[in-house]
Design a protein around this motif. Structure first.
Motif, mmCIF file in Angstrom:
data_model
loop_
_atom_site.group_PDB
_atom_site.id
_atom_site.type_symbol
_atom_site.label_atom_id
_atom_site.label_comp_id
_atom_site.label_asym_id
_atom_site.label_seq_id
_atom_site.Cartn_x
_atom_site.Cartn_y
_atom_site.Cartn_z
ATOM 1 N N UNK A 209 -99.959 33.165 40.981
ATOM 2 C CA UNK A 209 -99.699 32.142 39.966
ATOM 3 C C UNK A 209 -98.719 32.715 38.935
ATOM 4 N N UNK A 210 -97.484 32.875 39.357
ATOM 5 C CA UNK A 210 -96.500 33.579 38.525
ATOM 6 C C UNK A 210 -95.885 32.683 37.457
ATOM 7 N N UNK A 211 -95.879 31.369 37.653
ATOM 8 C CA UNK A 211 -95.344 30.432 36.658
ATOM 9 C C UNK A 211 -96.465 29.873 35.780
ATOM 10 N N UNK A 212 -97.545 29.453 36.402
ATOM 11 C CA UNK A 212 -98.665 28.891 35.655
ATOM 12 C C UNK A 212 -99.456 29.975 34.928
ATOM 13 N N UNK A 213 -99.341 31.205 35.377
ATOM 14 C CA UNK A 213 -100.174 32.250 34.814
ATOM 15 C C UNK A 213 -101.619 32.059 35.229
ATOM 16 N N UNK A 214 -102.531 32.755 34.567
ATOM 17 C CA UNK A 214 -103.954 32.601 34.886
ATOM 18 C C UNK A 214 -104.380 31.161 34.603
ATOM 19 N N UNK A 215 -104.903 30.505 35.633
ATOM 20 C CA UNK A 215 -105.074 29.051 35.619
ATOM 21 C C UNK A 215 -106.489 28.623 35.973
ATOM 22 N N UNK A 216 -106.999 27.633 35.256
ATOM 23 C CA UNK A 216 -108.276 27.003 35.588
ATOM 24 C C UNK A 216 -108.057 25.495 35.665
ATOM 25 N N UNK A 217 -108.645 24.858 36.680
ATOM 26 C CA UNK A 217 -108.626 23.394 36.798
ATOM 27 C C UNK A 217 -110.061 22.909 36.921
ATOM 28 N N UNK A 218 -110.402 21.898 36.122
ATOM 29 C CA UNK A 218 -111.739 21.312 36.134
ATOM 30 C C UNK A 218 -111.698 19.907 36.717
ATOM 31 N N UNK A 219 -112.726 19.572 37.481
ATOM 32 C CA UNK A 219 -112.917 18.216 37.973
ATOM 33 C C UNK A 219 -114.005 17.568 37.128
#
Length: 288
Positions: A209-219
């Motif tokens: 994830x080089x553009x978004x960086x450390x990423x979390x997505x919630x549903x």
């Protein structure tokens, strides 16, 4: 005499035939919360009187509806930020019965934001891994509703960039727009879940994830998801169930980022909508 009797009865017969042809048709109802919305917002649509899930169309697309607690159906239909302003219409269909509702989309009149990237950040491009995983997660639709109540802000800090502004990087064309809200905050500031949900993606720089960086997505259930980018650390794992206000990570400067901040985005059916609109606007049941 008989002919006169038949002629006299004809209007009544035609009336009865008309009533039979439209029997039950008056029970199908379509309600749209507001008839005008701005680019990047959404319409709340309700249907009543359908025998099963009705079919909802808007802007040449079909939108899944979800059952409410009163025997009806609801949907939060997004207005994509680059939608052409003007008049449109919702179409609700239940078998042969149809209902229409005209609406209008307004422009948000936001200016272009010029961003300068320097050094190693300027040459970064999203990997196929992050593009595929993020796109798939944001399009998640589930029958279960996981959140109840309006959203809260995920971070303490000043808003440094609002939703919807077109962006030019290093003097290039403004071919994209900001799909979220940025909070300027010191690295390490807690990032909180603005609504209850399930962690469906936890991706790190080491994972690609080089553009978004450390990423979390919630549903959050139904068609609502949310994303959190550029964090310094992630404190949840995929599959975790989180509650509103629970920590999911810390503010950072990973990926394409000019300073420590949190990027917060919200999506309906995979289409970005203004997160701040979700803080102030909820469904008729009191929850997005």
């Amino acid at each position: 005499m008989k002919r006169l009797t038949l002629l006299a009865a004809l209007p009544l017969l035609l009336s009865l035939m008309s009533m039979s042809a439209f029997a039950g048709d008056g029970t199908l109802k379509l309600k749209v919360s507001k008839t005008e919305r701005t680019q990047g917002e959404f319409f709340i649509v309700e249907a009543e009187g359908a025998e099963s899930e009705p079919t909802l169309f808007f802007m040449e697309r079909k939108w899944q509806m979800f059952p409410d607690n009163e025997g009806g159906w609801t949907a939060m239909v997004p207005v994509e930020n680059l939608s052409t302003p003007g008049s449109y219409a919702f179409l609700l269909r239940d078998g042969k019965r149809e209902r229409h509702q005209k609406v209008r989309i307004r422009t948000n009149n936001l200016p272009i934001q010029n961003i300068t990237l320097r050094g190693s950040k300027a040459g970064l491009h999203a990997t196929e891994t992050e593009k595929t995983k993020v796109r798939s997660a944001l399009q998640t639709i589930t029958a279960e509703k996981l959140n109840s109540g309006p959203l809260i802000l995920p971070c303490k800090g000043e808003i440094s960039s609002i939703f919807g502004r077109k962006r030019s990087y290093n003097g290039g064309p403004a071919a994209s727009y900001h799909k979220g809200v940025d909070f300027g905050a010191p690295s390490g500031t807690p990032v909180l879940a603005p609504a209850s949900g399930t962690v469906i993606l936890a991706g790190t720089v080491e994972d690609g994830f080089v553009v978004h960086g450390n990423t979390v997505i919630l549903n959050h259930g139904h068609a609502l998801t949310s994303v959190y980018l550029h964090m310094s650390s992630i404190t949840v794992r995929e599959g975790d169930r989180v509650q509103r206000g629970e920590e999911i990570g810390r503010v950072g400067h990973t990926g394409i980022s000019t300073a420590p901040h949190l990027h917060w985005g919200t999506y309906l059916y995979g289409i970005s909508v203004d997160p701040l609109f979700l803080v102030t606007t909820s469904s008729p049941e009191g929850a997005p």
